[in-house]
Design a protein around this motif. Structure first.
Motif, mmCIF file in Angstrom:
data_model
loop_
_atom_site.group_PDB
_atom_site.id
_atom_site.type_symbol
_atom_site.label_atom_id
_atom_site.label_comp_id
_atom_site.label_asym_id
_atom_site.label_seq_id
_atom_site.Cartn_x
_atom_site.Cartn_y
_atom_site.Cartn_z
ATOM 1 N N PHE A 37 -21.618 25.159 -18.866
ATOM 2 C CA PHE A 37 -22.488 25.624 -17.907
ATOM 3 C C PHE A 37 -22.558 26.764 -18.378
ATOM 4 O O PHE A 37 -21.231 28.233 -18.237
ATOM 5 C CB PHE A 37 -23.245 25.076 -16.593
ATOM 6 N N ARG A 38 -23.916 27.915 -18.073
ATOM 7 C CA ARG A 38 -23.392 29.338 -18.022
ATOM 8 C C ARG A 38 -25.088 30.149 -17.652
ATOM 9 O O ARG A 38 -25.783 30.011 -18.014
ATOM 10 C CB ARG A 38 -23.309 30.028 -19.797
ATOM 11 N N LYS A 39 -24.268 30.746 -16.606
ATOM 12 C CA LYS A 39 -25.874 30.773 -15.441
ATOM 13 C C LYS A 39 -26.373 30.490 -15.039
ATOM 14 O O LYS A 39 -27.653 30.656 -15.539
ATOM 15 C CB LYS A 39 -25.695 32.734 -16.302
ATOM 16 N N GLY A 40 -26.269 28.664 -14.437
ATOM 17 C CA GLY A 40 -27.276 28.366 -14.839
ATOM 18 C C GLY A 40 -28.202 27.316 -16.155
ATOM 19 O O GLY A 40 -28.715 26.396 -15.535
ATOM 20 N N GLU A 41 -27.455 27.273 -17.134
ATOM 21 C CA GLU A 41 -27.587 26.717 -17.706
ATOM 22 C C GLU A 41 -26.898 25.878 -18.116
ATOM 23 O O GLU A 41 -25.397 26.509 -19.058
ATOM 24 C CB GLU A 41 -28.735 27.862 -19.160
ATOM 25 N N THR A 42 -27.572 25.006 -18.821
ATOM 26 C CA THR A 42 -26.120 23.730 -19.426
ATOM 27 C C THR A 42 -26.135 24.173 -20.400
ATOM 28 O O THR A 42 -27.424 24.207 -21.408
ATOM 29 C CB THR A 42 -27.327 21.968 -18.727
ATOM 30 N N LEU A 43 -24.963 24.295 -21.337
ATOM 31 C CA LEU A 43 -25.226 24.504 -22.627
ATOM 32 C C LEU A 43 -24.666 22.915 -23.040
ATOM 33 O O LEU A 43 -25.251 22.947 -24.258
ATOM 34 C CB LEU A 43 -23.740 25.802 -22.737
ATOM 35 N N ARG A 44 -23.472 22.454 -23.002
ATOM 36 C CA ARG A 44 -23.380 21.310 -24.402
ATOM 37 C C ARG A 44 -21.833 20.685 -23.451
ATOM 38 O O ARG A 44 -21.658 21.099 -22.546
ATOM 39 C CB ARG A 44 -22.660 22.352 -25.502
ATOM 40 N N ARG A 45 -21.922 19.817 -24.010
ATOM 41 C CA ARG A 45 -20.568 18.631 -23.280
ATOM 42 C C ARG A 45 -19.383 18.974 -24.274
ATOM 43 O O ARG A 45 -20.074 19.249 -25.683
ATOM 44 C CB ARG A 45 -20.875 17.557 -23.193
ATOM 45 N N VAL A 46 -18.257 19.299 -23.832
ATOM 46 C CA VAL A 46 -17.356 19.757 -24.879
ATOM 47 C C VAL A 46 -15.824 18.776 -24.406
ATOM 48 O O VAL A 46 -15.931 18.666 -23.251
ATOM 49 C CB VAL A 46 -16.777 21.036 -24.006
#
Length: 360
Positions: A325-334
């Motif tokens: 996550f970055r600042k509340g936003e879901t980015l991706r699965r790592v």
């Protein structure tokens, strides 16, 4: 939001203490002050760690004379710690010290206190009246039957009165003891009686682990009451550890923010990634960054997504992977073996653009 107690402003070199200014972090060198090279090296390490005022012991004339050479090599205000011999205070002032720390009760009679006060006034530098539980006047010990909060406060008030008698009011006050309750109660008394900034700390707190915990308990309680304008976390060993502890305490109280803050879950049977190892490595690798950022390293889906969304950068762990996550936003699965690299990349991008912390 903590409401700070209003106190007078005192200027120590280029640092302002009191009057609602940010709580200032101090430490004290444990080198031989006469060894200028070693003392300067330690002050540089303290400065790099975040120390804003540093104190040195001045036990003799050679140490007092070393102050002028030390001052030329450092960038933060220098305080001379004086006991017993008022002449060392006078010599420290001559050599350009930014502040004196004395206990007027142990440097002799009124004429000596007057001489120190006049020298400090002429040099436009403050004096910290420092009272410790281990060095209370015999009369006060007898009056109260030992070391008490009332006795500590009374000693400080009497010593402040000695300086005020000679028209000196550029004062910082400290009352220190190794007992948390004594420290708390004595400061509460002083805060009602004096307008001067308070230097707070638990003296002889102990080893870095136990001493930091005791200091956090005592200093956190005082700070929550709005008391304290500058502080030292007194720990045995490397004084750089004092700075790290002080920054953590101030950050935890919401009073100041320093660089990257890594929060991590305590882990339990639901955790499928190495939370502790990842969090520790991130703290070490990101210690140099000054941009305020919060990173959440969470191990599972219970509290993980919520905490990770609230942080600037966060991960919620799963089996062999984590959601980034970055600042509340879901980015991706790592994938698990790429989590650390992914977080560092996000931090680098945010730091380069001067990102600020939403969580802080």
């Amino acid at each position: 939001m903590i409401k700070r107690t209003a106190t007078k402003v005192v200027h120590i070199g280029g640092v302002s203490v009191g009057g609602g200014n940010p709580v200032v972090i101090q430490s004290m060198t444990n080198t031989d002050t006469r060894d200028v090279k070693a003392t300067v090296a330690q002050i540089h390490a303290l400065t790099e760690a975040g120390c804003e005022i540093v104190r040195v012991a001045v036990p003799d004339i050679e140490a007092a004379e070393a102050i002028s050479r030390i001052k030329k090599e450092i960038s933060i205000p220098l305080v001379a710690d004086i006991h017993f011999d008022y002449r060392l205070a006078l010599l420290s002032v001559e050599n350009g010290v930014d502040k004196l720390r004395i206990n007027p009760g142990n440097i002799g009679g009124g004429n000596r206190v007057c001489a120190v006060a006049e020298a400090a006034k002429a040099a436009e530098i403050p004096i910290r009246v420092g009272v410790n539980g281990g060095s209370l006047e015999k009369e006060i010990l007898a009056k109260y039957g030992g070391i008490t909060a009332q006795g500590l406060a009374e000693s400080a008030l009497l010593n402040v009165a000695q300086l005020e008698k000679y028209g000196f009011k550029n004062i910082v006050v400290s009352v220190k003891a190794s007992d948390v309750t004594l420290m708390l109660d004595s400061h509460k008394i002083l805060a009602e009686r004096l307008p001067y900034p308070l230097h707070i700390g638990l003296t002889e707190a102990g080893t870095p682990y136990a001493g930091a915990i005791r200091s956090a308990a005592g200093l956190g309680a005082l700070l929550s009451l709005g008391l304290g304008d500058t502080l030292r976390v007194s720990l045995s060993g490397d004084p750089v550890e004092e700075i790290r502890a002080a920054k953590e305490i101030l950050s935890a109280m919401g009073l100041r923010h320093f660089g990257v803050r890594v929060i991590a879950c305590p882990t339990c049977g639901r955790c499928d990634i190495d939370v502790a190892g990842l969090a520790t490595r991130l703290e070490i690798q990101l210690a140099h960054i000054t941009t305020p950022l919060t990173i959440a390293v969470m191990g599972c889906a219970v509290n993980g997504p919520g905490e990770a969304r609230e942080a600037d950068i966060g991960i919620a762990g799963g089996r062999g992977s984590a959601v980034l996550f970055r600042k509340g936003e879901t980015l991706r699965r790592v994938p698990e073996d790429e989590i650390e690299e992914a977080i560092l990349k996000e931090v680098c991008e945010m730091n380069l653009v001067g990102g600020s912390s939403r969580g802080l």
